[in-house]
Design an enzyme around this catalytic site. Structure first.
Site, PDB file in Angstrom:
ATOM      1  N   ASN A  73      88.626  79.034 -33.348  1.00  0.00           N
ATOM      2  CA  ASN A  73      88.284  78.584 -34.873  1.00  0.00           C
ATOM      3  C   ASN A  73      87.268  77.290 -34.627  1.00  0.00           C
ATOM      4  O   ASN A  73      87.095  77.107 -33.421  1.00  0.00           O
ATOM      5  CB  ASN A  73      89.485  78.202 -35.626  1.00  0.00           C
ATOM      6  N   ASP A  81      97.138  81.254 -35.861  1.00  0.00           N
ATOM      7  CA  ASP A  81      98.594  81.809 -36.141  1.00  0.00           C
ATOM      8  C   ASP A  81      98.798  83.154 -35.694  1.00  0.00           C
ATOM      9  O   ASP A  81      99.928  83.370 -35.389  1.00  0.00           O
ATOM     10  CB  ASP A  81      98.303  81.694 -37.734  1.00  0.00           C
ATOM     11  N   LYS A  85      86.209  95.256 -21.307  1.00  0.00           N
ATOM     12  CA  LYS A  85      85.631  95.128 -22.404  1.00  0.00           C
ATOM     13  C   LYS A  85      85.355  96.333 -23.395  1.00  0.00           C
ATOM     14  O   LYS A  85      85.256  97.522 -22.850  1.00  0.00           O
ATOM     15  CB  LYS A  85      83.999  94.840 -22.079  1.00  0.00           C
ATOM     16  N   PRO A  87     103.853  81.558 -31.969  1.00  0.00           N
ATOM     17  CA  PRO A  87     104.874  80.695 -32.066  1.00  0.00           C
ATOM     18  C   PRO A  87     104.544  79.416 -32.751  1.00  0.00           C
ATOM     19  O   PRO A  87     103.428  79.041 -32.548  1.00  0.00           O
ATOM     20  CB  PRO A  87     105.714  80.478 -30.537  1.00  0.00           C
ATOM     21  N   ILE A 111     104.525  75.999 -32.706  1.00  0.00           N
ATOM     22  CA  ILE A 111     104.894  74.736 -31.762  1.00  0.00           C
ATOM     23  C   ILE A 111     105.451  73.644 -32.231  1.00  0.00           C
ATOM     24  O   ILE A 111     106.369  73.077 -32.071  1.00  0.00           O
ATOM     25  CB  ILE A 111     103.649  74.373 -30.877  1.00  0.00           C
TER      26      ILE A 111
HETATM   27  N1  CTP Z   1     100.915  74.358 -35.701  1.00  0.00           N
HETATM   28  C1  CTP Z   1     101.662  74.632 -34.506  1.00  0.00           C
HETATM   29  N2  CTP Z   1     101.726  75.748 -34.076  1.00  0.00           N
HETATM   30  C2  CTP Z   1     101.404  76.756 -34.744  1.00  0.00           C
HETATM   31  C3  CTP Z   1     100.555  76.470 -35.879  1.00  0.00           C
HETATM   32  C4  CTP Z   1     100.460  75.353 -36.594  1.00  0.00           C
HETATM   33  O1  CTP Z   1     102.168  73.533 -33.974  1.00  0.00           O
HETATM   34  N3  CTP Z   1     101.382  78.080 -34.262  1.00  0.00           N
HETATM   35  C5  CTP Z   1     100.807  72.923 -36.372  1.00  0.00           C
HETATM   36  C6  CTP Z   1      99.530  72.315 -36.219  1.00  0.00           C
HETATM   37  O2  CTP Z   1      99.224  71.844 -34.960  1.00  0.00           O
HETATM   38  C7  CTP Z   1      99.560  71.349 -37.522  1.00  0.00           C
HETATM   39  C8  CTP Z   1     100.756  71.908 -38.200  1.00  0.00           C
HETATM   40  O3  CTP Z   1     101.249  72.864 -37.379  1.00  0.00           O
HETATM   41  O4  CTP Z   1     100.201  69.990 -37.078  1.00  0.00           O
HETATM   42  C9  CTP Z   1     100.074  72.762 -39.591  1.00  0.00           C
HETATM   43  O5  CTP Z   1      99.279  73.591 -38.914  1.00  0.00           O
HETATM   44  P1  CTP Z   1      98.535  74.748 -40.357  1.00  0.00           P
HETATM   45  O6  CTP Z   1      98.003  75.947 -39.347  1.00  0.00           O
HETATM   46  O7  CTP Z   1      97.864  73.858 -41.081  1.00  0.00           O
HETATM   47  O8  CTP Z   1      99.949  75.202 -41.003  1.00  0.00           O
HETATM   48  P2  CTP Z   1     100.409  76.631 -41.096  1.00  0.00           P
HETATM   49  O9  CTP Z   1     101.959  76.509 -40.598  1.00  0.00           O
HETATM   50  O10 CTP Z   1     100.008  77.546 -40.077  1.00  0.00           O
HETATM   51  O11 CTP Z   1     100.162  77.086 -42.291  1.00  0.00           O
HETATM   52  P3  CTP Z   1      99.208  77.926 -43.065  1.00  0.00           P
HETATM   53  O12 CTP Z   1      98.337  78.521 -42.138  1.00  0.00           O
HETATM   54  O13 CTP Z   1      99.903  78.575 -44.303  1.00  0.00           O
HETATM   55  O14 CTP Z   1      98.325  76.795 -43.767  1.00  0.00           O
END
Ligand code: CTP
Length: 409
Positions: free
Chosen positions: A216, A285, A295, A313, A315
């Site tokens: 991203n 995610d 490849k 997971p 974190i």
């Molecule tokens: N985060 C994390 N581990 C993941 C996903 C997110 O530690 N696998 C942490 C990010 O670093 C951030 C917070 O969770 O501090 C929110 O992340 P975000 O991606 O915005 O939230 P999500 O729980 O993934 O929700 P959504 O995608 O529905 O917005």
């Protein structure tokens, strides 16, 4: 990073003793003045053998002092007057001989005389050593440096690496950018002294095959700014970074990872050793359920390949649910309804503080606007609802964190 004036209003007396590193001090003057400081240069006779007062005058915009008998001062006491105007005296380069003089409290020329005569409470002394590695490691030098520190001076560096004499080792003067960063940090309030902070930053990269992957637009700038701001305030910082093109802030311990799983595996064992966990990383995610060994080729087929994804997971949620969790701060990068989403994340991940920002508008930019959301309140950073550069925001966030942290365990 946008132009910052972190030393605005500061008056620095820059002392040069004799050493080849004097050439770096010319650049240092430029950086200090660019950061908003006024700089008064004082040189020893030995320093004049390496760089001329003309150069230092041109760069600082002030006449250089080289003698305690300088008749420009009405009272003929430059050693008194210069130290009383200064917010700090920085001796860079500080030679082995000059350090020995300071340690003994000798005062037979202007620079050492001024250091001895300075008002110690109001005008700290910062020494930036520059010498050959044998000179640096010599017990006499180490004894002198220890004496200086116990007398209240601060020592920046030295660095390590190639030396002018052709040898390699400890003793070279820090680079001008490093001295500037350390000086800016020196003036920051030490609200997080000794606190242990763990920070994630940047994107993750989830491989599809050996050459492709899912990632991203996160640049990692906000997380790196937070790491710097925390270290400036005296914290011991561990920064777990996804793939980013940023240099490590001074004094920060950095661990590089690629995938969300690697970030998880790195963070979880470290979390219990830290008092604060700040999750700024834009963690993917999902990841491809299988990793192609080679490849994936088009092979003339018209059909695009399809991938099964599996969830990574979480974190932050995992750290927050530890038996004795650190104080957890999450980030919420949203494209709309910031407050509602931030509140929902606060509850879902069971963390005391979520920092919201409108992601797509800020990824990769130097400026940002944040919304601090806890169970009761929401307040914008900056307070007036405008935007600010990420380091300014990070410093305000660290000041806020220091207020919220429970007393030391
Ligand atoms: N985060 C994390 N581990 C993941 C996903 C997110 O530690 N696998 C942490 C990010 O670093 C951030 C917070 O969770 O501090 C929110 O992340 P975000 O991606 O915005 O939230 P999500 O729980 O993934 O929700 P959504 O995608 O529905 O917005």
């Amino acid at each position: 990073m946008s132009e910052r004036a972190d030393l605005q209003g500061r008056h620095i007396v820059l002392g040069l003793s004799g050493g080849i590193a004097c050439y770096k001090s010319a650049e240092l003057v430029r950086l200090l003045t660019k950061a908003g400081a006024t700089v008064q240069v004082v040189m020893t006779e030995a320093a004049e053998a390496f760089i001329t007062p003309v150069t230092m005058q041109a760069l600082s915009g002030r006449k250089v002092y080289t003698s305690q008998w300088d008749a420009r001062e009405a009272n003929n006491m430059p050693h008194i007057n210069l130290g009383r105007e200064a917010d700090a005296i920085v001796v860079a380069p500080a030679s082995a001989d000059f350090i020995a003089k300071l340690a003994q409290g000798r005062a037979d020329e202007l620079l050492s005389l001024m250091c001895l005569a300075r008002p110690r409470e109001a005008c700290p002394l910062i020494v930036v050593p520059a010498m050959n590695r044998e000179m640096w490691s010599h017990p006499a030098t180490q004894r002198n440096v220890a004496q200086l520190v116990s007398d209240g001076a601060s020592v920046f560096g030295p660095g390590s690496g190639d030396q002018a004499c052709g040898e390699v080792g400890d003793g070279r003067m820090l680079e001008p950018e490093e001295i500037l960063a350390d000086l800016i940090a020196f003036f920051q309030p030490k609200q997080l002294q000794g606190r242990r902070l763990l920070i994630t930053a940047g994107p993750t990269f989830e491989p599809i095959d050996p050459v492709r992957g899912i990632t991203n637009h996160s640049s990692g700038k906000m997380g790196f700014a937070i790491a710097r701001a925390a270290a400036e305030r005296g914290a011991q910082v561990t920064l777990v970074a996804g793939p980013v093109h940023l240099s490590t802030p001074r004094g920060v311990q950095r661990i590089d990872v690629m995938t969300a799983q690697q970030m998880f595996d790195t963070v979880l064992p470290l979390a219990a050793q830290h008092e604060v966990f700040i999750a700024t990383a834009a963690v993917a995610d999902w990841r491809p359920a299988t990793l192609a060994e080679h490849k994936i080729k088009k092979d003339g087929k018209k059909l695009a390949p399809s991938f099964e994804l599996t969830e990574n997971p979480d974190i932050l949620a995992a750290v927050a649910s530890l038996a004795v969790p650190p104080y957890c701060v999450g980030f919420a990068a949203e494209s709309e309804h910031l407050l509602e989403h931030a509140r929902a994340k606060l509850q879902r991940k069971r963390v005391p503080l979520i920092v919201g920002n409108l992601g797509p508008a800020t990824f990769g930019k130097d400026d940002n606007a944040l919304l601090l959301v806890d169970a009761e309140h929401a307040r914008p950073l900056p307070a007036d609802g405008t935007s600010a550069d990420k380091l300014t925001l990070a410093r305000e966030l660290m000041a806020e964190l220091a207020r919220r942290l429970p007393a030391r365990r």
